[in-house]
Motif scaffolding. Structure first.
Motif, PDB file in Angstrom:
ATOM      1  N   ILE A 125       0.866  -1.183   0.000  1.00 16.48           N
ATOM      2  CA  ILE A 125       0.000   0.000   0.000  1.00 16.48           C
ATOM      3  C   ILE A 125       0.902   1.231   0.000  1.00 16.48           C
ATOM      4  N   PHE A 167      -1.051  -1.367  -4.459  1.00 14.79           N
ATOM      5  CA  PHE A 167      -2.224  -0.511  -4.633  1.00 14.79           C
ATOM      6  C   PHE A 167      -1.900   0.888  -4.144  1.00 14.79           C
ATOM      7  N   ASN A 169      -3.012   4.241  -2.641  1.00 18.73           N
ATOM      8  CA  ASN A 169      -4.104   4.509  -1.714  1.00 18.73           C
ATOM      9  C   ASN A 169      -4.361   5.999  -1.556  1.00 18.73           C
ATOM     10  N   THR A 175      -9.676   1.823  -2.907  1.00 21.13           N
ATOM     11  CA  THR A 175      -8.544   0.923  -2.639  1.00 21.13           C
ATOM     12  C   THR A 175      -9.039  -0.394  -2.059  1.00 21.13           C
TER      13      THR A 175
END
Length: 195
Positions: A125, A167, A169, A175
């Protein structure tokens, strides 16, 4: 350490401090009903943190005793504090639930990957430096701690390419949606959509 079965998975949320990895991980864990294995920390709780939910907050002496008994599967020193994951907590969660998630820094994620191999799915993340700094200021962290976190930002970001998934965020709901769709393939729950 017992042998893990094929469907026993560790979803490891990692990335730079301030990326929102904890909030994302807890939202995904709640969505799937997957339990979290909580790390131990020798620091004091920050505003809004709850003992036993965010970390098990213990003294440096207690930590040293546990470490002396070789209880930690992963133990790191960060910002003059110690953080560790207990082997028994992971093993017990597998026996109870089969799948677990946890939130660790990239060093911890790498240790878990080396120990558990393909059972570990690393979910990286991240957000840009300015966003990370802004989030940590809103959390009320000291400028000294924010600068310390930012000094490790580039090293943490370098771990992204080693992870199974990454990902960005910026929008929590988006997300979490993307991650739950990705993890569905691992969990193979065969959900049926209803009108």
């Amino acid at each position: 350490m017992g042998e893990l079965q094929d469907r026993e998975l560790i979803f490891v949320f990692t990335g730079p401090d301030g990326s929102g990895r904890k909030t994302v991980a807890d939202s995904v864990g709640t969505t799937f009903g997957i339990p979290k294995v909580v790390s131990y920390a020798t620091r004091k709780p920050r505003s809004g943190e709850i003992d036993g939910q965010d970390y098990h907050f213990i003294s440096a002496e207690q930590y040293a005793e546990m470490e002396g008994r070789d209880e930690f599967i992963e133990s790191v020193a960060l910002h003059n504090c110690r953080y560790g994951l207990r082997r028994d907590d992971i093993e017990h969660s597998f026996q109870q639930d089969g799948c677990i998630y946890l939130i660790v820094n990239p060093e911890g994620a790498e240790i878990l990957k080396q120990l558990y191999g393909h059972h570990v799915i690393r979910i990286f993340i991240y957000a840009d430096r300015a966003t990370v700094a802004e989030r940590e200021e809103r959390q009320g962290l000291s400028q000294e701690l924010i600068q310390d976190h930012l000094s490790h930002y580039a090293a943490a970001m370098a771990y992204q390419s080693a992870c199974e998934h990454a990902f960005e965020n910026y929008d929590l709901a988006h997300t979490v949606f993307d991650i739950t769709n990705t993890l569905e393939a691992y969990l193979q729950r065969n959900l049926v959509e209803r009108d």
